[in-house]
Every structure is written in structure tokens, then in C-alpha cells.
Design a protein around this motif. Structure first.
Motif, PDB file in Angstrom:
ATOM      1  N   UNK A 265       0.727  -1.122   0.119  1.00  0.00           N
ATOM      2  CA  UNK A 265       0.075  -0.062   0.044  1.00  0.00           C
ATOM      3  C   UNK A 265       0.951   1.237   0.093  1.00  0.00           C
ATOM      4  N   UNK A 266       1.940   1.309   0.759  1.00  0.00           N
ATOM      5  CA  UNK A 266       2.770   2.310   0.725  1.00  0.00           C
ATOM      6  C   UNK A 266       3.647   2.560  -0.451  1.00  0.00           C
ATOM      7  N   UNK A 267       3.931   1.242  -1.171  1.00  0.00           N
ATOM      8  CA  UNK A 267       4.600   1.543  -2.497  1.00  0.00           C
ATOM      9  C   UNK A 267       3.665   2.171  -3.459  1.00  0.00           C
ATOM     10  N   UNK A 268       2.407   1.805  -3.424  1.00  0.00           N
ATOM     11  CA  UNK A 268       1.355   2.257  -4.330  1.00  0.00           C
ATOM     12  C   UNK A 268       1.494   3.807  -4.112  1.00  0.00           C
ATOM     13  N   UNK A 269       1.602   4.372  -2.899  1.00  0.00           N
ATOM     14  CA  UNK A 269       1.437   5.915  -2.388  1.00  0.00           C
ATOM     15  C   UNK A 269       2.572   6.582  -2.944  1.00  0.00           C
ATOM     16  N   UNK A 270       3.900   6.035  -3.209  1.00  0.00           N
ATOM     17  CA  UNK A 270       4.942   6.762  -3.414  1.00  0.00           C
ATOM     18  C   UNK A 270       5.275   6.600  -5.066  1.00  0.00           C
ATOM     19  N   UNK A 271       6.133   7.762  -5.570  1.00  0.00           N
ATOM     20  CA  UNK A 271       6.104   7.876  -6.748  1.00  0.00           C
ATOM     21  C   UNK A 271       7.126   6.829  -7.481  1.00  0.00           C
ATOM     22  N   UNK A 272       7.331   6.570  -8.714  1.00  0.00           N
ATOM     23  CA  UNK A 272       7.870   5.441  -9.262  1.00  0.00           C
ATOM     24  C   UNK A 272       9.454   5.737  -8.797  1.00  0.00           C
ATOM     25  N   UNK A 273       9.923   6.890  -8.988  1.00  0.00           N
ATOM     26  CA  UNK A 273      11.327   7.066  -8.583  1.00  0.00           C
ATOM     27  C   UNK A 273      11.644   6.570  -7.164  1.00  0.00           C
ATOM     28  N   UNK A 274      10.827   6.198  -6.195  1.00  0.00           N
ATOM     29  CA  UNK A 274      11.388   6.146  -5.091  1.00  0.00           C
ATOM     30  C   UNK A 274      10.887   4.652  -4.697  1.00  0.00           C
ATOM     31  N   UNK A 275      10.321   3.811  -5.611  1.00  0.00           N
ATOM     32  CA  UNK A 275       9.674   2.631  -5.403  1.00  0.00           C
ATOM     33  C   UNK A 275      10.682   1.515  -4.876  1.00  0.00           C
ATOM     34  N   UNK A 276      11.799   1.510  -5.758  1.00  0.00           N
ATOM     35  CA  UNK A 276      12.692   0.251  -5.437  1.00  0.00           C
ATOM     36  C   UNK A 276      13.980   0.799  -4.946  1.00  0.00           C
ATOM     37  N   UNK A 277      14.128   1.841  -4.211  1.00  0.00           N
ATOM     38  CA  UNK A 277      15.447   2.359  -3.592  1.00  0.00           C
ATOM     39  C   UNK A 277      15.182   3.081  -2.383  1.00  0.00           C
ATOM     40  N   UNK A 278      16.114   3.596  -1.746  1.00  0.00           N
ATOM     41  CA  UNK A 278      15.939   4.757  -0.797  1.00  0.00           C
ATOM     42  C   UNK A 278      16.485   5.717  -1.158  1.00  0.00           C
ATOM     43  N   UNK A 279      15.667   7.065  -0.853  1.00  0.00           N
ATOM     44  CA  UNK A 279      16.204   8.364  -1.285  1.00  0.00           C
ATOM     45  C   UNK A 279      16.505   9.087   0.199  1.00  0.00           C
ATOM     46  N   UNK A 280      17.575   9.758   0.094  1.00  0.00           N
ATOM     47  CA  UNK A 280      17.925  10.441   1.337  1.00  0.00           C
ATOM     48  C   UNK A 280      17.922  12.063   1.041  1.00  0.00           C
ATOM     49  N   UNK A 281      17.314  12.672   1.937  1.00  0.00           N
ATOM     50  CA  UNK A 281      16.979  14.103   1.538  1.00  0.00           C
ATOM     51  C   UNK A 281      17.665  14.700   2.902  1.00  0.00           C
ATOM     52  N   UNK A 282      18.600  15.438   2.713  1.00  0.00           N
ATOM     53  CA  UNK A 282      19.389  16.179   3.668  1.00  0.00           C
ATOM     54  C   UNK A 282      19.434  17.768   3.532  1.00  0.00           C
ATOM     55  N   UNK A 283      19.208  18.499   4.705  1.00  0.00           N
ATOM     56  CA  UNK A 283      19.316  19.767   4.999  1.00  0.00           C
ATOM     57  C   UNK A 283      20.293  20.084   5.880  1.00  0.00           C
ATOM     58  N   UNK A 284      21.300  20.691   5.645  1.00  0.00           N
ATOM     59  CA  UNK A 284      22.312  21.171   6.640  1.00  0.00           C
ATOM     60  C   UNK A 284      22.390  22.792   6.881  1.00  0.00           C
ATOM     61  N   UNK A 285      22.117  22.966   8.264  1.00  0.00           N
ATOM     62  CA  UNK A 285      22.071  24.206   8.684  1.00  0.00           C
ATOM     63  C   UNK A 285      23.665  24.739   8.802  1.00  0.00           C
ATOM     64  N   UNK A 286      23.978  26.015   7.967  1.00  0.00           N
ATOM     65  CA  UNK A 286      24.935  26.722   7.781  1.00  0.00           C
ATOM     66  C   UNK A 286      25.033  28.020   8.541  1.00  0.00           C
ATOM     67  N   UNK A 287      25.645  28.227   9.551  1.00  0.00           N
ATOM     68  CA  UNK A 287      25.435  29.575  10.212  1.00  0.00           C
ATOM     69  C   UNK A 287      26.788  30.229   9.852  1.00  0.00           C
ATOM     70  N   UNK A 288      26.606  30.825   8.462  1.00  0.00           N
ATOM     71  CA  UNK A 288      27.687  31.556   7.675  1.00  0.00           C
ATOM     72  C   UNK A 288      28.154  32.734   8.389  1.00  0.00           C
TER      73      UNK A 288
END
Length: 304
Positions: A265-288
Motif C-alpha cells: 500500500x505504501x509502495x503504491x502511494x509513493x512515486x515511481x522514482x522511490x519505489x525500489x530504492x532509498x532516497x535520502x533528503x538532507x538539509x544542513x544548517x550553515x551559520x555562515x
């Protein structure tokens, strides 16, 4: 929400479970609207590493694919987004996650975004792979990311969102981790991968194992903590080098795992580009815009 102590009170790693309450489906939809399916399902860039990772991914047998940013990663480390809208679009997500774990975002905050794809074992290749080729038939094992401490002196906290297949995420403090050592440049990277360069690829050989020992993911580490990240989970920790929080991805888990909530059910709810892999989305805070001691103070505060 889970909290993991790292290094006897030297720092904490927080995990927000099923953060969007949709096993990542809501986040995936928003991500596609921002970056587009052509980027998220594409073949990625040739240089998969970045300065924050020590530019040493190739020495450790890392097999993930960097989807964003598009350049060599140096701009990401320098706090210059590629382009600016990427960090701007992800900042509300980071601030919400940081607020959940009690981390304040200073007014001088900037950020950088990185998207990585990890192939799952025995699954189909993503859109950018050879058509009709399975990872199993091509001899592809689960993708990994070596144990390291982020090497950016302006970094604050980091939020990592996991989408798709579950993975085993490893954390420890660098002072006691047997999989992680101090590099000559003052940063922290994993012990050298026991390989020799053959045909442009790192290959483990008997002679390289004798010279360097086993690769990091075969080393025993009694203090490492393994965290299972499922689709929709969000991990937050202090990414400043002085925090000493070593982390990496040991393996991507197959969907056949008995307790894996990544259901059909979760697979059907996700787009094809994430169906058979893991996607890591990273946000790094930079106090520049803050002096260096500010970032050090932020790292110390996270240990309390």
C-alpha cells in the motif's frame, strides 16, 4: 519520537518516526514538485561525494548516487546553494523538524541541500539504470555510506529525511568508534577501505585486506548503535565537527523484511522514482554569518 545518546552524553541523535504520517508519501509529492521527477529519477552526477564527506567516498566503496546538487559539491560545503531556491524550499521542513526536537534556528542561518539515492538489494535499477536490468542480475548489492563526521566548521544541525526502502543507519561518537578515525586534514573519515583500484573501481583483494584490514562495514564496533530508518522517518543531529557524531548507512533493507512497514500500500502511494530504492533528503544548517565560536557553542549546547 526516539532519542539516542552518543558517546556518553556528548551528543544526541533524534528520530521523528513517520513524520508526515503518510510513510513519506506527502514528503515525496512535495519533493517532486520542487525538484522534478527527472532529477529524482535520473542517473545522478558523476562525482557522488562532497567536501563535507571528506571527498573520500571512492576510498570506502560507497555506492550511493548523488542526485543533487549538480556540481562537484564544493558549493554545498561553502554554503552556496545550487541554486538558492533549493535551500529556501527545504528550510521550512528543517525548522519544523528542529523545533520538534528543541533546536533553535538562528536568524543568520543559511543551508545546503543534498539528495542521495541508495539502491536496494535485489531490486530493479532506478529510472537512470539499464532498462530491464535487475540489481541482482547486475551483481549490485545494497548501497552504503561510510562512517564519517561532517567536515564543515560552519555547520549547525542536520535533518535527514528517509524515503522508500528502510535502511540501517549507524551512529557513534568518533572518539570511541572503531569504524571511524581522524583524517590528516583535521576532519573525520572512516578507516580506509581495503581495496585496490582496478578498472577504475575500488575492488577488495587479499593483499589490500592484509595491508589495510577489513572494510569499515565488516569491522566490529561494540559502541556503534544501529537505527532502522523507515520511509517517512526524519533524523536530526548536530553536524558540527566538534560534536563528533559519526554516522553512516550500513545497508538498505529488502522489502521482504518481516517488520518492514514499507508495504504494498505504501509502495503504491509513493512515486515511481522511490519505489525500489532509498532516497535520502538532507538539509544542513550553515551559520555562515556567525563567528566560529558560535558554531562551537551550538555544538556544546546539543550535548546537554
Amino acid at each position: 519520537r526516539d532519542r539516542f545518546d552518543v558517546g556518553g552524553g556528548r551528543g544526541h541523535v533524534h528520530v521523528l518516526r513517520n513524520y508526515d504520517r503518510e510513510r513519506g508519501a506527502g514528503f515525496a509529492s512535495a519533493l517532486q514538485g520542487t525538484f522534478g521527477a527527472c532529477v529524482l529519477g535520473g542517473s545522478g552526477v558523476q562525482n557522488q561525494c562532497s567536501p563535507a564527506l571528506g571527498n573520500q567516498c571512492h576510498l570506502h566503496g560507497d555506492t550511493h548516487t548523488r542526485l543533487f546538487p549538480f556540481g562537484d559539491g564544493s558549493a554545498c560545503s561553502a554554503g552556496q546553494q545550487e541554486p538558492d531556491w533549493a535551500a529556501e524550499s527545504m528550510r521550512p521542513f528543517f525548522r519544523a523538524a528542529a523545533h520538534e526536537v528543541g533546536v533553535a534556528a538562528p536568524a543568520s542561518e543559511r543551508g545546503s541541500v543534498q539528495l542521495l539515492r541508495y539502491r536496494a538489494p535485489n531490486g530493479r535499477w532506478p529510472t537512470g539504470g539499464p532498462e530491464g536490468t535487475s540489481a541482482k542480475r547486475a551483481g549490485v548489492k545494497s548501497a552504503r555510506l561510510h562512517m564519517h563526521v561532517d567536515n564543515d566548521p560552519r555547520a549547525g544541525h542536520v535533518a535527514i529525511l528517509s524515503l522508500g526502502h528502510s535502511c540501517t543507519f549507524v551512529i557513534d561518537h568518533v572518539a570511541r568508534c572503531t569504524r571511524c578515525t581522524r583524517a590528516n586534514d583535521g576532519g573525520f573519515v572512516a578507516n580506509p577501505f581495503a581495496t585496490e583500484l582496478r578498472f577504475g573501481r575500488s575492488v577488495a583483494t587479499a593483499s589490500s585486506r592484509i595491508a589495510h584490514g577489513p572494510p569499515w562495514y565488516e569491522r566490529e564496533c561494540p559502541t556503534c548503535q544501529e537505527i532502522t530508518l523507515d520511509s517517512g522517518d526524519c533524523l536530526v543531529f548536530n553536524g558540527h565537527p566538534t560534536s563528533g557524531i559519526a554516522h553512516g548507512v550500513l545497508r538498505v533493507l529488502p522489502p521482504s523484511r518481516a517488520d518492514n512497514p514499507f508495504t504494498k500500500a505504501a509502495t503504491r502511494a509513493l512515486p515511481e522514482w522511490v519505489a525500489e530504492c532509498r532516497i535520502s533528503v538532507q538539509y544542513r544548517q550553515l551559520v555562515v554569518d556567525a563567528p566560529p565560536h558560535t558554531a562551537v557553542a551550538m555544538a556544546a549546547a546539543s550535548r546537554k
